[in-house]
Design an enzyme around this catalytic site. Structure first.
Site, PDB file in Angstrom:
ATOM      1  N   ASP A  57      10.512  48.997 -31.296  1.00 44.53           N
ATOM      2  CA  ASP A  57      11.885  49.435 -31.068  1.00 44.53           C
ATOM      3  C   ASP A  57      11.982  50.837 -30.481  1.00 44.53           C
ATOM      4  O   ASP A  57      11.256  51.753 -30.861  1.00 44.53           O
ATOM      5  CB  ASP A  57      12.660  49.396 -32.387  1.00 44.53           C
ATOM      6  N   GLU A  69       6.800  60.052 -31.754  1.00 48.45           N
ATOM      7  CA  GLU A  69       7.835  60.338 -32.740  1.00 48.45           C
ATOM      8  C   GLU A  69       7.238  61.016 -33.968  1.00 48.45           C
ATOM      9  O   GLU A  69       6.098  60.738 -34.357  1.00 48.45           O
ATOM     10  CB  GLU A  69       8.509  59.042 -33.179  1.00 48.45           C
TER      11      GLU A  69
END
Length: 355
Positions: free
Chosen positions: A236, A65
């Site tokens: 997450d 990410e």
């Protein structure tokens, strides 16, 4: 003709070694307190930031990410991965690096490792939220999942909330033993528990920080009594949860950025219009945190770019005091800004002469 880089070519670079030296120079707990203060400062100017969910690249094994943001003067981003299976190969589950840059010139002003810094930032952020959400006078925290993040969480809660007792559980007893060894001289009392139910017995705060890349039920509804604060950290991503949905329905949920949390957090189990409270509003006094002794508060933590921006600011401001960084020759600095190719030609000539 000067072939040596000028000061404009150099960017302060904090390696893993120098990050550890910086942390030791300040002290682990004091470092996390400083991070929490910077995070709170930036949350209090929430409306000045660009805000967007992180930009992911998913694979069956994990995710990479990018987490960018800007306050209109400075730009920052973090590269981070989450690969839960890495530990079986001797690799870290999470690694990262970050950049802070001057938005006016586009020039980087800091380049740093963020594997260790992310661990510190995550724990500082958890403890900061708990200052507003946990029962007053909390002394005992259960920590379920005793991997790489657990030590930092325990120390941050000790520093910011005065936690004295840790009840630790992991499916691998060796992880709990490692945690207890690392915290042996911390002043915390660590009890290793055999079940999650045993761990949460008598705890005012429950921290879940597991890493499986799947939907799991670490806590079931009947395990959670009234009046506790749940700090749901975990690794997450879409499809990854730790808590039974019924716990969410009984809790007041606090999030960093709803658009991101609904993609990656426990919040993904609920309808998008389910009420949640943004933490920045609590810090700014625009919304209430804990309001009653019987209230169940839930911080659905997923990590957000503004927290990393604050961590980068903290490190940048720390370096002039510690001097623990390297000057990295990262930026091209030709004599004539329009003659970049000329740098290559002159460099080749210099190499030939040296040979």
């Amino acid at each position: 003709m000067n072939l040596n880089p000028s000061d404009l070519a150099y960017v302060p670079f904090v390696s893993v070694d120098n990050m550890m030296r910086n942390v030791r120079a300040v002290g682990v707990e004091a470092f996390m307190r400083g991070l929490a203060e910077y995070i709170e400062q930036d949350f209090l100017r929430w409306e000045s930031f660009d805000k967007k969910p992180r930009i992911p690249a998913h694979a069956p094994q994990g995710v990479i990410e990018l987490m960018p943001t800007s306050d209109g003067k400075t730009f920052g981003f973090k590269y981070v991965n989450g690969h839960p299976g890495n530990t079986s190969s001797g690799l870290q589950t999470v690694t990262g690096f970050g950049v802070l840059a001057n938005l006016t010139t586009g020039y980087p002003v800091l380049f740093t490792e963020m594997t260790i810094l992310t661990a510190l930032r995550t724990a500082a952020n958890s403890a900061l939220a708990a200052k507003y959400l946990a029962p007053k006078g909390s002394k005992t925290m259960a920590i379920i999942g005793n991997g790489a993040q657990s030590d930092f969480q325990c120390l941050a809660f000790k520093e910011l909330l005065g936690i004295t007792d840790i009840r630790a559980y992991d499916i691998e007893t060796g992880a709990s033993l490692r945690l207890a060894r690392n915290l042996a001289d911390s002043g915390l009392n660590v009890t290793i528990c055999k079940t999650p139910e045993d761990a949460i017995e008598g705890a005012q705060i429950i921290t879940t920080v597991t890493a499986d890349k799947k939907s799991a039920t670490i806590l079931t509804d009947n395990m959670v009594g009234a009046g506790v604060h749940i700090n749901a950290v975990g690794g997450d991503c879409p499809g990854k949860t730790e808590l039974h949905r019924d716990i969410l329905l009984r809790s007041d949920i606090f999030v960093e950025f709803p658009d991101q949390t609904h993609i990656e957090g426990e919040f993904q189990q609920l309808d998008r219009d389910h009420p949640v409270t943004e933490l920045w509003q609590v810090y700014a006094g625009r919304a209430q945190g804990r309001t009653s002794p019987d209230q169940i508060t839930l911080f659905d933590s997923v990590g957000f770019a503004i927290e990393d921006f604050a961590a980068l600011r903290y490190v940048r401001d720390l370096l002039p005091r510690t001097g623990l960084f390297e000057k990295l020759d990262l930026l091209a600095d030709p004599d004539d800004p329009r003659d970049l190719f000329g740098m290559i030609l002159r460099s080749a000539g210099a190499d030939d002469r040296a040979a």
